[in-house]
Design a protein around this motif. Structure first.
Motif, short mmCIF file in Angstrom:
data_model
loop_
_atom_site.label_atom_id
_atom_site.label_comp_id
_atom_site.label_asym_id
_atom_site.label_seq_id
_atom_site.Cartn_x
_atom_site.Cartn_y
_atom_site.Cartn_z
N ASP A 175 1.16 -1.17 -0.08
CA ASP A 175 -0.17 0.06 -0.42
C ASP A 175 0.98 1.54 0.17
O ASP A 175 1.72 1.35 0.75
N CYS A 176 0.71 1.83 -0.83
CA CYS A 176 1.66 3.09 -1.69
C CYS A 176 1.53 4.21 -0.91
O CYS A 176 2.26 5.44 -1.25
N ALA A 177 0.20 4.46 -0.25
CA ALA A 177 -0.87 5.18 0.05
C ALA A 177 -0.87 6.61 -0.45
O ALA A 177 -0.37 7.84 0.10
N ASN A 178 -0.76 6.51 -2.14
CA ASN A 178 -0.53 7.58 -3.18
C ASN A 178 0.41 8.65 -2.92
O ASN A 178 0.02 9.56 -3.28
N GLY A 179 1.82 7.97 -1.66
CA GLY A 179 2.76 8.69 -1.96
C GLY A 179 3.80 8.62 -2.40
O GLY A 179 3.17 8.13 -3.84
#
Length: 452
Positions: A175-179
């Motif tokens: 999960d890249c957290a939209n980052g």
């Protein structure tokens, strides 16, 4: 902490206390202080390009070269600064804070974040406005470094080993957290040999997947993904990818302090001895597990720059924080989420036990974290008055006030990144830890109500 810098750089709400004017002025201070080229990167926040451009304008106005790295994880910027000829680095990020926040982190020529005298030097230039006023032909140039992310990824793969996860490699939900984790972390794990399912990997500074702090509440959909694809583990990053947390194959969230204990214990066991450095906010499970493996623990004030600085001074084997920010000194002296993800994934692949089974071997404690809203200008008085109320024989004032009692410990300290007083409490069971935290928080809230 300095007057401007908190425990991890300068942060604030965009348009309020984090403005282009502040970024420009801080850029002028950084350019004056650095005396050489400055590598500049951002996370994915919507306000990032605006603040980056103001920061770059300040750096170049002081005569220093500003080199744009684009969107990149904070540790990727730090790695390139350390491994190349950059004099300093500057990262536009607010890490785990909500999208309305942004900030600026600085790193010195060795890739570490400044502490004490270095912070004081930058702040003195900033507040005294002792910047050079240069003619047109002395302004610093602006250039780009397109290799920052690849350089960083290659270093991690070289350290851990390409295609080294065996004949039955683990399946990992990332999960890249939209980052900025999306620019590197899934690819690194694939190069190691893992089967990777990436989610929230598209860059988006509004964080549509979930808030950028990887808490259990924010990772409900991540846990569901781990269970849905029958993954061996899940990995969730924060907003600038210098931290990550884990989820077991059974869908259980792993608190950062238990990951710290797991890795620190394994490091010491593999080395037969070693010093582990961690802040006073860390769980007792870290010390217990490290000491059981034959190592020792040294405590510091909260803040990864402080932990890294003590690690360098003491030549520590390993270090990190209870929030999932781990420091691998053979790689670099800063928190590194992708390095943590790679190391733990390989550790799982190399062992017959699952992640959950390995964690079961760590002594059990329950750490509860809470906070109280508190204006920055009131923090010192609140802490002073709280200290006067403490009635205990065993007290540690390394950072805030840590009180040890037979049933557990509590820690009250001012946040270095937000207008909050932090409250930590730990005991053998969650009920007792929650009770300790509730009492400490109530005492702090009462004082804040009187002072603020």
């Amino acid at each position: 902490m300095g007057e401007l810098f908190g425990t991890n750089g300068v942060r604030g709400v965009v348009g309020d206390d984090m403005t282009p004017e502040l970024a420009l002025r801080l850029g002028r201070a950084i350019g004056t202080w650095s005396e050489g080229p400055v590598l500049v990167g951002t996370d994915t926040r919507t306000s990032g390009p605006m603040l980056r451009d103001a920061l770059v304008a300040g750096i170049t106005s002081a005569g220093a070269e500003a080199v744009d790295a684009g969107v990149a994880p904070t540790p990727a910027i730090q790695y390139s600064v350390e491994e190349t000829d950059y004099a300093a680095g500057a990262i536009v990020t607010a890490s785990h804070n909500p999208p309305e926040f942004n900030g600026i982190k600085v790193c010195t020529g060795d890739g570490t974040e400044p502490v004490n005298d270095e912070v004081a030097d930058i702040e003195e230039i900033y507040f005294d406005e002792s910047f050079p006023d240069l003619a047109w032909d002395s302004v610093g140039p602006r250039s780009e470094d397109p290799n920052v992310v690849d350089r960083y990824a290659d270093a991690i793969v070289d350290e851990v080993g390409e295609d080294k996860l065996g004949d039955d490699p683990p399946t990992v939900v990332v999960d890249c957290a939209n980052g900025p984790a999306g620019t590197v972390s899934p690819d690194v794990l694939r190069r190691l040999g893992a089967h990777v399912v990436a989610i929230n990997a598209q860059p988006d500074g509004s964080f549509p997947g979930h808030d950028s702090e990887p808490t259990p509440e924010n990772l409900a959909s991540t846990i569901q993904a781990v269970e849905a694809v029958d993954a061996d583990l899940g990995i969730a990053f924060d907003g600038d990818a210098d931290r990550c947390v884990f989820i077991t194959g059974e869908g259980e969230y792993v608190p950062g302090e238990r990951t710290l204990a797991l890795v620190a214990g394994a490091m010491v066991e593999n080395n037969d001895e070693g010093l582990v450095v961690t802040p006073v906010s860390s769980s007792q499970c870290v010390a217990d597990h490290v000491e059981n493996a034959g190592g020792e623990v040294e405590y510091t004030a909260v803040g990864s720059p402080i932990v890294a600085d003590v690690m360098q001074q003491r030549r520590a084997l390993f270090g990190g924080e209870e929030n999932g920010g781990l420091i691998f000194p053979d790689h670099q002296y800063c928190r590194d989420g992708t390095m943590t993800a790679a190391w733990v994934t390989k550790h799982v692949a190399d062992n017959d036990e699952t992640l959950a089974e390995m964690l079961d071997e760590i002594p059990g404690y329950r750490l509860v974290k809470q906070s109280v809203d508190c204006p920055d200008e009131a923090k010192d008085e609140v802490l002073e008055r709280y200290t006067e109320t403490v009635d205990a024989d065993d007290v540690d004032t390394t950072d805030g006030v840590k009180v040890f009692r037979s049933e557990g410990w509590t820690l009250v300290r001012p946040s270095g990144t937000e207008p909050l007083m932090r409250v930590y409490a730990e005991a053998r069971d969650h009920e007792q830890a929650a009770k300790l935290a509730k009492h400490a928080r109530a005492d702090v809230q009462s004082i804040v109500d009187e002072v603020a």
